[in-house]
Write a protein that holds these residues in place. Structure first.
Motif, short mmCIF file in Angstrom:
data_model
loop_
_atom_site.label_atom_id
_atom_site.label_comp_id
_atom_site.label_asym_id
_atom_site.label_seq_id
_atom_site.Cartn_x
_atom_site.Cartn_y
_atom_site.Cartn_z
N ILE A 19 1.09 -0.88 -0.27
CA ILE A 19 0.41 -0.26 -0.47
C ILE A 19 0.52 1.11 0.41
CG2 ILE A 19 -1.87 1.14 1.45
CD1 ILE A 19 -2.40 -1.84 2.98
N ALA A 20 0.75 2.14 -1.00
CA ALA A 20 1.90 3.07 -1.37
C ALA A 20 1.33 3.86 -0.26
CB ALA A 20 1.37 4.11 -2.51
N PHE A 29 2.50 4.39 -9.01
CA PHE A 29 2.25 4.41 -7.88
C PHE A 29 1.65 4.90 -6.54
CE2 PHE A 29 5.79 1.88 -9.75
CZ PHE A 29 5.50 1.07 -10.01
N SER A 30 1.29 5.96 -7.20
CA SER A 30 0.98 7.29 -5.88
C SER A 30 -0.83 6.58 -5.96
CB SER A 30 0.58 8.83 -6.49
OG SER A 30 -0.21 9.17 -5.53
N ARG A 31 -1.45 5.68 -4.25
CA ARG A 31 -2.06 5.87 -3.90
C ARG A 31 -2.20 4.32 -4.24
NH1 ARG A 31 -5.60 8.22 -0.83
NH2 ARG A 31 -7.57 8.04 -1.53
N LYS A 177 -10.43 1.47 -2.72
CA LYS A 177 -9.64 0.24 -2.85
C LYS A 177 -9.02 0.36 -1.56
CE LYS A 177 -10.06 -2.94 -5.67
NZ LYS A 177 -9.80 -3.69 -6.10
N TYR A 178 -8.04 1.60 -1.63
CA TYR A 178 -6.85 2.20 -0.68
C TYR A 178 -7.24 2.05 -0.22
CZ TYR A 178 -3.17 5.18 -0.15
OH TYR A 178 -1.98 5.60 0.61
N ASP A 179 -8.46 2.68 0.15
CA ASP A 179 -8.53 3.44 1.99
C ASP A 179 -8.53 1.80 2.24
OD1 ASP A 179 -7.97 5.97 1.70
OD2 ASP A 179 -9.92 6.55 1.15
N SER A 188 -5.96 4.45 9.21
CA SER A 188 -6.93 5.43 8.58
C SER A 188 -5.61 6.77 7.29
CB SER A 188 -7.57 7.00 8.94
OG SER A 188 -6.88 7.60 9.05
N PRO A 189 -5.75 6.52 5.81
CA PRO A 189 -5.02 7.63 5.47
C PRO A 189 -4.32 8.80 6.35
CG PRO A 189 -7.00 7.21 4.10
CD PRO A 189 -7.15 6.86 5.57
#
Length: 199
Positions: A19-20, A29-31, A177-179, A188-189
């Motif tokens: 996970i970036a 590859f950001s997020r 999907k990232y979160d 959490s981000p």
């Protein structure tokens, strides 16, 4: 089929999500959430799981001359809507299908106990006929790292890693999907820092 069942030696990061971190400045590859398929002392290979691809599955079938325009119109909805994603910046013209192990061909490679990778036309034809695997996603391109590169990126706070979730791999919802991958780790981000910790 016997060769398929052979256990291959698994690398430390095989079957893991990458996970970036927010400090990932490479726009490729950001997020992103990446599923690592192979990791060894020679390097690593994986697929970005949350980048849409403008091509449609009928586009791919027409390009490969598996069907003609007339047949494309008659494709059933699930086949027509089969999602194509951007798997990474390496060999972007090459297609890979990550799928459940209920479909096997001579060229299928086991990635985990339940997930396989096939990169030949037989699986594309099977999906177009409706006899493909129950769960699948097609990616154009992949993410690759040379020996020691991924380990260095993780040590430099470029990536978090955690065991992969099959549900998240094949989930069609790309936007969050990232979160959701972060939430698998209870993160959490807003909690993420761009700076690596130094003693």
């Amino acid at each position: 089929m016997a060769t398929f069942q052979k256990k291959r030696e698994r690398g430390l990061l095989d079957g893991q999500f990458l996970i970036a971190m927010p400090g990932m400045f490479d726009s490729n590859f950001s997020r992103t959430v990446i599923y690592v398929c192979a990791h060894s002392s020679d390097g690593a290979m994986g697929f970005v799981l949350n980048r849409a691809q403008p091509l449609t599955f009928p586009d791919v079938l027409l390009h490969l001359r598996i069907i003609d325009k007339e047949q494309a119109i008659r494709l059933p909805s699930p086949t027509r809507d089969f999602q194509i994603q951007t798997g990474g910046p390496v060999e972007t013209g090459r297609g890979f299908v990550l799928h459940s192990d209920d479909y096997l061909s001579e060229s299928s490679i086991p990635v985990s106990d339940d997930i396989c990778l096939t990169a030949t036309l037989d699986i594309i034809r099977a999906i177009s006929r409706g006899d493909g695997p129950s769960k699948a996603m097609m990616m154009l391109g992949y993410a690759g790292w040379s020996a020691g590169q991924l380990e260095n990126e993780i040590a430099s706070n470029g990536w978090l890693n955690c065991p992969a979730s099959e549900d998240l791999i094949f989930d069609r919802g790309l936007g969050d999907k990232y979160d959701r991958a972060l939430s698998l780790m209870g993160v959490s981000p807003a909690m993420l820092s761009m700076d690596a910790g130094h003693a």
